[in-house]
Design an enzyme around this catalytic site. Structure first.
Site, PDB file in Angstrom:
ATOM      1  N   SER A  30     -26.030 -10.517 -14.439  1.00  0.00           N
ATOM      2  CA  SER A  30     -25.207 -10.040 -13.333  1.00  0.00           C
ATOM      3  C   SER A  30     -24.802 -11.212 -12.459  1.00  0.00           C
ATOM      4  O   SER A  30     -25.631 -12.055 -12.100  1.00  0.00           O
ATOM      5  CB  SER A  30     -26.018  -9.030 -12.519  1.00  0.00           C
ATOM      6  N   CYS A  64     -24.924 -12.494   0.339  1.00  0.00           N
ATOM      7  CA  CYS A  64     -24.398 -11.142   0.456  1.00  0.00           C
ATOM      8  C   CYS A  64     -25.122 -10.454   1.612  1.00  0.00           C
ATOM      9  O   CYS A  64     -26.352 -10.548   1.724  1.00  0.00           O
ATOM     10  CB  CYS A  64     -24.601 -10.375  -0.853  1.00  0.00           C
ATOM     11  N   SER A 100     -20.961  -7.880  -9.827  1.00  0.00           N
ATOM     12  CA  SER A 100     -21.287  -7.152  -8.603  1.00  0.00           C
ATOM     13  C   SER A 100     -20.003  -6.945  -7.810  1.00  0.00           C
ATOM     14  O   SER A 100     -19.613  -7.781  -7.011  1.00  0.00           O
ATOM     15  CB  SER A 100     -22.297  -7.948  -7.769  1.00  0.00           C
ATOM     16  N   CYS A 149     -31.504 -17.378  -2.866  1.00  0.00           N
ATOM     17  CA  CYS A 149     -30.113 -17.348  -3.318  1.00  0.00           C
ATOM     18  C   CYS A 149     -29.218 -17.879  -2.212  1.00  0.00           C
ATOM     19  O   CYS A 149     -29.482 -17.655  -1.037  1.00  0.00           O
ATOM     20  CB  CYS A 149     -29.702 -15.914  -3.671  1.00  0.00           C
ATOM     21  N   CYS A 193     -33.579  -3.029  -6.667  1.00  0.00           N
ATOM     22  CA  CYS A 193     -32.479  -3.991  -6.546  1.00  0.00           C
ATOM     23  C   CYS A 193     -32.334  -4.491  -5.125  1.00  0.00           C
ATOM     24  O   CYS A 193     -32.293  -3.715  -4.186  1.00  0.00           O
ATOM     25  CB  CYS A 193     -31.146  -3.328  -6.880  1.00  0.00           C
ATOM     26  N   GLU A 212     -40.016 -13.559  -8.532  1.00  0.00           N
ATOM     27  CA  GLU A 212     -40.344 -12.172  -8.796  1.00  0.00           C
ATOM     28  C   GLU A 212     -39.710 -11.709 -10.092  1.00  0.00           C
ATOM     29  O   GLU A 212     -38.571 -12.030 -10.404  1.00  0.00           O
ATOM     30  CB  GLU A 212     -39.850 -11.305  -7.639  1.00  0.00           C
ATOM     31  N   GLY A 228     -31.643 -14.540  -7.132  1.00  0.00           N
ATOM     32  CA  GLY A 228     -30.783 -15.673  -7.448  1.00  0.00           C
ATOM     33  C   GLY A 228     -29.488 -15.312  -8.144  1.00  0.00           C
ATOM     34  O   GLY A 228     -29.305 -14.179  -8.610  1.00  0.00           O
ATOM     35  N   GLU A 229     -28.624 -16.294  -8.195  1.00  0.00           N
ATOM     36  CA  GLU A 229     -27.311 -16.136  -8.842  1.00  0.00           C
ATOM     37  C   GLU A 229     -27.348 -16.967 -10.135  1.00  0.00           C
ATOM     38  O   GLU A 229     -27.272 -18.198 -10.096  1.00  0.00           O
ATOM     39  CB  GLU A 229     -26.229 -16.621  -7.867  1.00  0.00           C
ATOM     40  N   CYS A 286     -36.606  -7.255 -15.486  1.00  0.00           N
ATOM     41  CA  CYS A 286     -35.620  -7.840 -14.576  1.00  0.00           C
ATOM     42  C   CYS A 286     -36.089  -9.256 -14.214  1.00  0.00           C
ATOM     43  O   CYS A 286     -37.194  -9.443 -13.722  1.00  0.00           O
ATOM     44  CB  CYS A 286     -35.492  -6.957 -13.339  1.00  0.00           C
ATOM     45  N   CYS A 324     -28.221  -7.965   1.078  1.00  0.00           N
ATOM     46  CA  CYS A 324     -29.264  -8.315   0.105  1.00  0.00           C
ATOM     47  C   CYS A 324     -30.413  -9.059   0.767  1.00  0.00           C
ATOM     48  O   CYS A 324     -30.202 -10.016   1.501  1.00  0.00           O
ATOM     49  CB  CYS A 324     -28.653  -9.174  -1.006  1.00  0.00           C
ATOM     50  N   ASN A 365     -30.707  -0.155  -1.274  1.00  0.00           N
ATOM     51  CA  ASN A 365     -32.138  -0.123  -0.952  1.00  0.00           C
ATOM     52  C   ASN A 365     -32.361  -0.885   0.343  1.00  0.00           C
ATOM     53  O   ASN A 365     -31.922  -2.026   0.466  1.00  0.00           O
ATOM     54  CB  ASN A 365     -32.945  -0.782  -2.070  1.00  0.00           C
TER      55      ASN A 365
HETATM   56  N1  SAH Z   1     -27.124 -12.464  -7.880  1.00  0.00           N
HETATM   57  C1  SAH Z   1     -26.683 -11.607  -8.908  1.00  0.00           C
HETATM   58  C2  SAH Z   1     -27.811 -10.885  -9.590  1.00  0.00           C
HETATM   59  C3  SAH Z   1     -28.938 -10.393  -8.724  1.00  0.00           C
HETATM   60  S1  SAH Z   1     -28.590  -9.100  -7.623  1.00  0.00           S
HETATM   61  C4  SAH Z   1     -25.673 -10.626  -8.371  1.00  0.00           C
HETATM   62  O1  SAH Z   1     -25.538 -10.506  -7.165  1.00  0.00           O
HETATM   63  O2  SAH Z   1     -24.995 -10.010  -9.173  1.00  0.00           O
HETATM   64  C5  SAH Z   1     -28.543  -7.683  -8.702  1.00  0.00           C
HETATM   65  C6  SAH Z   1     -27.762  -6.497  -8.131  1.00  0.00           C
HETATM   66  O3  SAH Z   1     -28.456  -5.940  -6.999  1.00  0.00           O
HETATM   67  C7  SAH Z   1     -26.366  -6.874  -7.641  1.00  0.00           C
HETATM   68  O4  SAH Z   1     -25.406  -6.011  -8.198  1.00  0.00           O
HETATM   69  C8  SAH Z   1     -26.461  -6.677  -6.146  1.00  0.00           C
HETATM   70  O5  SAH Z   1     -25.203  -6.300  -5.631  1.00  0.00           O
HETATM   71  C9  SAH Z   1     -27.505  -5.594  -6.022  1.00  0.00           C
HETATM   72  N2  SAH Z   1     -28.173  -5.538  -4.718  1.00  0.00           N
HETATM   73  C10 SAH Z   1     -28.434  -6.558  -3.877  1.00  0.00           C
HETATM   74  N3  SAH Z   1     -29.077  -6.103  -2.775  1.00  0.00           N
HETATM   75  C11 SAH Z   1     -29.210  -4.768  -2.914  1.00  0.00           C
HETATM   76  C12 SAH Z   1     -29.818  -3.740  -2.133  1.00  0.00           C
HETATM   77  N4  SAH Z   1     -30.405  -4.009  -0.987  1.00  0.00           N
HETATM   78  N5  SAH Z   1     -29.797  -2.487  -2.612  1.00  0.00           N
HETATM   79  C13 SAH Z   1     -29.224  -2.210  -3.812  1.00  0.00           C
HETATM   80  N6  SAH Z   1     -28.667  -3.134  -4.598  1.00  0.00           N
HETATM   81  C14 SAH Z   1     -28.641  -4.400  -4.162  1.00  0.00           C
HETATM   82 FE1  SF4 Z   2     -27.570 -13.569  -4.253  1.00  0.00          FE
HETATM   83 FE2  SF4 Z   2     -27.061 -11.445  -5.806  1.00  0.00          FE
HETATM   84 FE3  SF4 Z   2     -28.373 -11.165  -3.450  1.00  0.00          FE
HETATM   85 FE4  SF4 Z   2     -25.762 -11.757  -3.470  1.00  0.00          FE
HETATM   86  S1  SF4 Z   2     -26.719  -9.867  -4.251  1.00  0.00           S
HETATM   87  S2  SF4 Z   2     -27.336 -12.740  -2.214  1.00  0.00           S
HETATM   88  S3  SF4 Z   2     -25.641 -13.091  -5.253  1.00  0.00           S
HETATM   89  S4  SF4 Z   2     -29.099 -12.259  -5.261  1.00  0.00           S
END
Ligand code: SAH
Ligand code: SF4
Length: 402
Positions: free
Chosen positions: A247, A170, A272, A166, A393, A120, A217-218, A159, A173, A350
């Site tokens: 990020s 987290c 993050s 991933c 996000c 995506e 992804g990371e 983006c 997420c 979100n």
């Molecule tokens: N994996 C990397 C980059 C992708 S996530 C990382 O985690 O940094 C990008 C951002 O979206 C991160 O700061 C993450 O904390 C945030 N994020 C993940 N799930 C979310 C959600 N459900 N609502 C809002 N932000 C979220």
């Molecule tokens: Fe992976 Fe970033 Fe989602 Fe954490 S927030 S699971 S590192 S995509």
């Protein structure tokens, strides 16, 4: 949240198999897209052509954004045909588009070689109020200046995803629910950008464009491919690394490698953070048990920041879990303790199916912002973009249903 099973992540060095990129594999067409100038030149030399033909390929792939070899009209027809026996353009293509009421577009992008999974990519026509909308641009102009300078050519943010799924897990997420399916190649990462530039006819150098590596992804667990993609985007596509932000959830060895990248290739960094202390962070981000906040900050300290550059702390506000006023005070103390030039990007969580948190109330978001600001911390609230199409996000990936 302690009732949830928490899985620790296995962090392996992940790199793609390396074969000589200028030699096609037997029986299958290899993608040219993703190769840098040196490798494209090697392809041409292998075919008995002069080296400057490689530069014509660079122009065609990364500047004219061709999607098939027939479009590379700078090469003679016979040469195109010989090339086509082993190679294809192979740029990832946009397979599906979801358009939000706010103008955001979410794309399912199909990798080269007919890979079944899509990744995506999101296009935000006016930035996201976070990375793009931080009120200051690296060239010293303000956003208001930039809008008037560019007239009708407004700013946009893309983006970009770095992996399918991933592994970091987290708890808040949606992408985490997929687990890690696979790493994207450099061509698949850079190709998301070039496909979107082509779709919107973006003029590099004229339009204001920001890239955020904040999709699925990371990035630092696919480090080599991620940085190769950045190199392509800077050197061949012509984008500035100072308009890119990557990020990470806090992968310390990745941050340390990143600190060694030359300034002319290094994007800005966002961490993050997402929690006011290690205890809460370990609950919502199991990776914190491997690399706690202090270890992440120590690694970040190794980066030689450019003038006016700041480290972004992203902070997802989860209702009652991370959004209380006392959390804001803790974040302010933590930010000060780092002694780094930081800014905080607040992101209201979100929602997504199967993720059991609650959104913070708008009042809580505002209160959090106000406390941080009063504490002297530069703070922005990221606008949720494209929530209606699951493009915001952490909502990637909701696959094809919206
Ligand atoms: N994996 C990397 C980059 C992708 S996530 C990382 O985690 O940094 C990008 C951002 O979206 C991160 O700061 C993450 O904390 C945030 N994020 C993940 N799930 C979310 C959600 N459900 N609502 C809002 N932000 C979220
Ligand atoms: Fe992976 Fe970033 Fe989602 Fe954490 S927030 S699971 S590192 S995509």
């Amino acid at each position: 949240m302690s009732s949830k099973p928490i899985h620790l992540v296995r962090i392996d060095a992940q790199s793609s198999a390396s074969t000589d990129p200028s030699v096609p594999l037997e029986g299958s067409l290899r993608p040219l897209f993703g190769l840098d100038a040196g490798s494209l030149t090697a392809v041409m030399v292998e075919l008995g052509e002069p080296a400057w033909r490689g530069q014509q390929l660079v122009e065609a792939l990364y500047r004219q954004r061709v999607s098939s070899l027939e479009e590379v009209t700078t090469l003679p027809k016979g040469l195109r045909e010989r090339l086509a026996s082993g190679w294809e353009v192979g740029r990832p293509s946009i397979a599906q588009v979801f358009r939000s009421a706010d103008g955001t577009e979410r794309y399912l992008v199909q990798g080269s070689g007919g890979n079944a999974e899509t990744v995506e990519t999101v296009w935000m026509p006016e930035g996201d109020g976070g990375e793009a909308g931080d009120g200051s641009l690296s060239d010293g102009t303000t956003e208001t200046d930039s809008i008037s300078l560019t007239g009708s050519r407004s700013r946009a943010t893309i983006c970009v995803s770095s992996q399918v799924g991933c592994a970091v897990n987290c708890q808040f997420c949606l992408t985490a629910k997929l687990g890690l399916q696979r790493n994207l190649t450099a061509g698949e990462i850079a190709g998301q950008v070039v496909s979107v530039l082509a779709r919107h006819r973006v003029e590099v150098g004229r339009d204001r464009l920001n890239l955020v590596f904040m999709g699925m992804g990371e990035p630092f667990l696919n480090y080599d491919n991620f940085m190769s993609a950045v190199r392509l985007l800077v050197e061949e596509v012509g984008l500035s690394p100072q308009r890119m932000t990557v990020s990470t959830s806090g992968i310390v060895p990745g941050i340390e490698r990143f600190a060694g990248e030359p300034a002319e290739l290094r994007p800005k960094l966002a961490i993050s953070l997402n929690a006011p202390n290690n205890e809460v962070r370990a609950e919502i981000m199991p990776i914190n048990r491997k690399w706690p906040i202090e270890a992440v900050v120590d690694a970040v300290r190794k980066i030689k920041l450019r003038s006016r550059e700041r480290i972004t702390f992203e902070y997802v506000l989860l209702g009652d879990v991370t959004d209380r006023p006392e959390h804001a005070l803790e974040v302010a103390r933590l930010a000060r303790r780092t002694n780094l030039p930081v800014k905080v990007n607040l992101i209201a969580w979100n929602p997504g199916p199967g993720v059991e948190y609650t959104m913070p109330s708008p009042g809580r978001v505002e209160e959090f912002r106000a406390i941080l600001t009063a504490e002297g911390i530069l703070t922005y609230v990221r606008k949720p973009r494209g929530r209606d199409i699951f493009a915001a996000c952490g909502q990637l990936k909701r696959t094809v249903e919206t």
